[in-house]
Scaffold this motif. Structure first.
Motif, PDB file in Angstrom:
ATOM      1  N   PRO A   1       0.846  -1.204   0.000  1.00  0.00           N
ATOM      2  CA  PRO A   1       0.000   0.000   0.000  1.00  0.00           C
ATOM      3  C   PRO A   1       0.878   1.250   0.000  1.00  0.00           C
ATOM      4  O   PRO A   1       1.950   1.274   0.612  1.00  0.00           O
ATOM      5  N   MET A   2       0.393   2.318  -0.672  1.00  0.00           N
ATOM      6  CA  MET A   2       1.260   3.470  -0.888  1.00  0.00           C
ATOM      7  C   MET A   2       0.487   4.777  -0.885  1.00  0.00           C
ATOM      8  O   MET A   2      -0.648   4.849  -1.344  1.00  0.00           O
ATOM      9  N   ASP A   3       1.148   5.812  -0.375  1.00  0.00           N
ATOM     10  CA  ASP A   3       0.708   7.203  -0.524  1.00  0.00           C
ATOM     11  C   ASP A   3       1.836   7.966  -1.205  1.00  0.00           C
ATOM     12  O   ASP A   3       3.005   7.801  -0.855  1.00  0.00           O
ATOM     13  N   PHE A   4       1.482   8.808  -2.178  1.00  0.00           N
ATOM     14  CA  PHE A   4       2.463   9.634  -2.902  1.00  0.00           C
ATOM     15  C   PHE A   4       1.885  11.038  -2.943  1.00  0.00           C
ATOM     16  O   PHE A   4       0.881  11.276  -3.613  1.00  0.00           O
ATOM     17  N   SER A   5       2.510  11.966  -2.210  1.00  0.00           N
ATOM     18  CA  SER A   5       1.909  13.289  -2.034  1.00  0.00           C
ATOM     19  C   SER A   5       2.955  14.395  -2.094  1.00  0.00           C
ATOM     20  O   SER A   5       4.092  14.218  -1.633  1.00  0.00           O
ATOM     21  N   PRO A   6       2.565  15.566  -2.635  1.00  0.00           N
ATOM     22  CA  PRO A   6       3.442  16.741  -2.565  1.00  0.00           C
ATOM     23  C   PRO A   6       3.450  17.296  -1.150  1.00  0.00           C
ATOM     24  O   PRO A   6       2.479  17.150  -0.401  1.00  0.00           O
ATOM     25  N   THR A   7       4.553  17.948  -0.779  1.00  0.00           N
ATOM     26  CA  THR A   7       4.680  18.481   0.576  1.00  0.00           C
ATOM     27  C   THR A   7       5.116  19.941   0.610  1.00  0.00           C
ATOM     28  O   THR A   7       5.414  20.468   1.685  1.00  0.00           O
ATOM     29  N   SER A   8       5.143  20.616  -0.539  1.00  0.00           N
ATOM     30  CA  SER A   8       5.587  22.015  -0.556  1.00  0.00           C
ATOM     31  C   SER A   8       4.988  22.734  -1.752  1.00  0.00           C
ATOM     32  O   SER A   8       4.218  22.155  -2.521  1.00  0.00           O
ATOM     33  N   ASN A   9       5.340  24.002  -1.898  1.00  0.00           N
ATOM     34  CA  ASN A   9       4.997  24.767  -3.098  1.00  0.00           C
ATOM     35  C   ASN A   9       3.495  25.012  -3.243  1.00  0.00           C
ATOM     36  O   ASN A   9       3.020  25.334  -4.333  1.00  0.00           O
ATOM     37  N   GLY A  10       2.738  24.826  -2.163  1.00  0.00           N
ATOM     38  CA  GLY A  10       1.291  25.040  -2.240  1.00  0.00           C
ATOM     39  C   GLY A  10       0.538  23.948  -2.964  1.00  0.00           C
ATOM     40  O   GLY A  10      -0.667  24.072  -3.224  1.00  0.00           O
ATOM     41  N   CYS A  11       1.225  22.855  -3.288  1.00  0.00           N
ATOM     42  CA  CYS A  11       0.584  21.732  -3.989  1.00  0.00           C
ATOM     43  C   CYS A  11       0.136  20.725  -2.937  1.00  0.00           C
ATOM     44  O   CYS A  11       0.927  20.306  -2.076  1.00  0.00           O
ATOM     45  N   THR A  12      -1.132  20.337  -2.971  1.00  0.00           N
ATOM     46  CA  THR A  12      -1.687  19.529  -1.881  1.00  0.00           C
ATOM     47  C   THR A  12      -2.388  18.249  -2.336  1.00  0.00           C
ATOM     48  O   THR A  12      -2.884  17.505  -1.499  1.00  0.00           O
ATOM     49  N   ARG A  13      -2.432  17.972  -3.638  1.00  0.00           N
ATOM     50  CA  ARG A  13      -3.206  16.823  -4.139  1.00  0.00           C
ATOM     51  C   ARG A  13      -2.399  15.529  -4.006  1.00  0.00           C
ATOM     52  O   ARG A  13      -1.525  15.228  -4.824  1.00  0.00           O
ATOM     53  N   GLY A  14      -2.667  14.778  -2.958  1.00  0.00           N
ATOM     54  CA  GLY A  14      -1.990  13.512  -2.779  1.00  0.00           C
ATOM     55  C   GLY A  14      -2.726  12.379  -3.465  1.00  0.00           C
ATOM     56  O   GLY A  14      -3.895  12.482  -3.830  1.00  0.00           O
ATOM     57  N   ILE A  15      -2.034  11.251  -3.647  1.00  0.00           N
ATOM     58  CA  ILE A  15      -2.585  10.054  -4.258  1.00  0.00           C
ATOM     59  C   ILE A  15      -2.373   8.905  -3.273  1.00  0.00           C
ATOM     60  O   ILE A  15      -1.324   8.825  -2.623  1.00  0.00           O
ATOM     61  N   ARG A  16      -3.332   8.012  -3.210  1.00  0.00           N
ATOM     62  CA  ARG A  16      -3.239   6.938  -2.233  1.00  0.00           C
ATOM     63  C   ARG A  16      -3.833   5.661  -2.807  1.00  0.00           C
ATOM     64  O   ARG A  16      -4.853   5.694  -3.485  1.00  0.00           O
ATOM     65  N   CYS A  17      -3.184   4.536  -2.517  1.00  0.00           N
ATOM     66  CA  CYS A  17      -3.724   3.223  -2.893  1.00  0.00           C
ATOM     67  C   CYS A  17      -3.486   2.289  -1.711  1.00  0.00           C
ATOM     68  O   CYS A  17      -2.359   1.818  -1.493  1.00  0.00           O
ATOM     69  N   THR A  18      -4.551   2.062  -0.938  1.00  0.00           N
ATOM     70  CA  THR A  18      -4.414   1.288   0.299  1.00  0.00           C
ATOM     71  C   THR A  18      -5.412   0.135   0.400  1.00  0.00           C
ATOM     72  O   THR A  18      -5.551  -0.461   1.455  1.00  0.00           O
ATOM     73  N   ALA A  19      -6.096  -0.162  -0.680  1.00  0.00           N
ATOM     74  CA  ALA A  19      -7.091  -1.241  -0.656  1.00  0.00           C
ATOM     75  C   ALA A  19      -6.422  -2.599  -0.452  1.00  0.00           C
ATOM     76  O   ALA A  19      -5.217  -2.773  -0.690  1.00  0.00           O
ATOM     77  N   ASP A  20      -7.211  -3.584  -0.044  1.00  0.00           N
ATOM     78  CA  ASP A  20      -6.707  -4.936   0.171  1.00  0.00           C
ATOM     79  C   ASP A  20      -6.635  -5.676  -1.161  1.00  0.00           C
ATOM     80  O   ASP A  20      -7.336  -6.674  -1.396  1.00  0.00           O
ATOM     81  N   ILE A  21      -5.785  -5.170  -2.036  1.00  0.00           N
ATOM     82  CA  ILE A  21      -5.682  -5.758  -3.376  1.00  0.00           C
ATOM     83  C   ILE A  21      -5.066  -7.151  -3.323  1.00  0.00           C
ATOM     84  O   ILE A  21      -5.492  -8.063  -4.052  1.00  0.00           O
ATOM     85  N   LYS A  22      -4.097  -7.365  -2.459  1.00  0.00           N
ATOM     86  CA  LYS A  22      -3.512  -8.706  -2.357  1.00  0.00           C
ATOM     87  C   LYS A  22      -4.549  -9.724  -1.885  1.00  0.00           C
ATOM     88  O   LYS A  22      -4.650 -10.824  -2.424  1.00  0.00           O
ATOM     89  N   GLY A  23      -5.339  -9.345  -0.883  1.00  0.00           N
ATOM     90  CA  GLY A  23      -6.322 -10.272  -0.341  1.00  0.00           C
ATOM     91  C   GLY A  23      -7.462 -10.566  -1.294  1.00  0.00           C
ATOM     92  O   GLY A  23      -8.031 -11.665  -1.273  1.00  0.00           O
ATOM     93  N   GLN A  24      -7.808  -9.580  -2.147  1.00  0.00           N
ATOM     94  CA  GLN A  24      -8.933  -9.725  -3.058  1.00  0.00           C
ATOM     95  C   GLN A  24      -8.505 -10.049  -4.492  1.00  0.00           C
ATOM     96  O   GLN A  24      -9.339 -10.117  -5.390  1.00  0.00           O
ATOM     97  N   CYS A  25      -7.243 -10.245  -4.709  1.00  0.00           N
ATOM     98  CA  CYS A  25      -6.698 -10.456  -6.060  1.00  0.00           C
ATOM     99  C   CYS A  25      -7.352 -11.647  -6.751  1.00  0.00           C
ATOM    100  O   CYS A  25      -7.497 -12.718  -6.152  1.00  0.00           O
TER     101      CYS A  25
END
Length: 225
Positions: free
Chosen positions: A130-154
């Protein structure tokens, strides 16, 4: 201005640029998983991260085709050679090439069109951490996240040790791999998209999966956010 002062001024500017790279980025990589993750980055190399440990990389301005990912169940010897169950990069601790599927990817390109950074989470190589990829500066705030149980439901046909493969890896056909450029969503890509709507689910999934910030933005990647 005398040649002496010109030389001093030039050296001063070189020092400033060297220590403050124009529009370069700092990417902080944190492992919040209750297990060890061997972080990998191209460019950047690799680093073993226990729970709550952090690794920072500093890719230069103009870097493109770059990615960060996590590797699991790795064993390396004293020379940095070994093997990982997921995300392995030719058996090296310090990655010099992309990892083997399945691996969840944080992808980015810095200072591209209109001096924008482009960033995304991709499941085109499958899913392992599971992963989060987010900006942390420059006024940019749109993060991306993928934390679903994809392995368990594959789906059974996509299951792999330690992760869930993307169908291209398994079936290697054009409708899944998009080698000819003529492809669309499939039942398998929809499996990923329904669980992680902001992530790439197949190679042409651009419209809802690519995000931008101004050049010079810093970012964070978090495993198991």
């Amino acid at each position: 201005m005398s040649s002496f002062f010109k030389s001093i001024t030039f050296l001063f500017l070189v020092i400033i640029i060297k220590h403050n790279p124009i529009n370069a980025a700092s990417i902080t990589i944190r492992n919040n998983c209750p297990y060890t993750v061997w972080a990998a980055a191209v460019p950047g190399g690799g680093q073993r991260l226990g729970q709550n440990q952090v690794w920072t990389i500093n890719p230069p301005a103009g870097t493109a085709g770059a990615r960060v990912w996590g590797r699991t169940n790795c064993n390396f010897d004293g020379s940095g050679r070994g093997r990982c169950e997921t995300g392995d990069c030719n058996g090296l601790l310090q990655c010099q090439s992309y990892g083997s599927p399945p691996n969840t990817l944080a992808e980015y390109a810095l200072n591209q069109f209109n001096n924008l950074d482009f960033y995304d989470i991709s499941l085109v190589d499958g899913f392992n951490v599971p992963m989060d990829f987010s900006p942390t500066s420059n006024g940019c705030t749109r993060g991306i996240r993928c934390t679903a149980d994809i392995k368990g439901q594959c789906p059974n046909e996509l299951r792999a040790p330690g992760g869930c493969n993307n169908p291209c890896t398994v079936f290697k056909t054009d409708n899944y791999c998009c080698n000819s450029g003529n492809c669309g969503p499939t039942v398998y890509s929809r499996f990923f998209k329904q669980r992680c709507p902001d992530a790439y689910s197949y190679p042409k999934d651009d419209a809802t999966s690519t995000f931008t910030c101004k050049g010079g933005t810093n970012y964070r990647v978090v495993f198991c956010p």
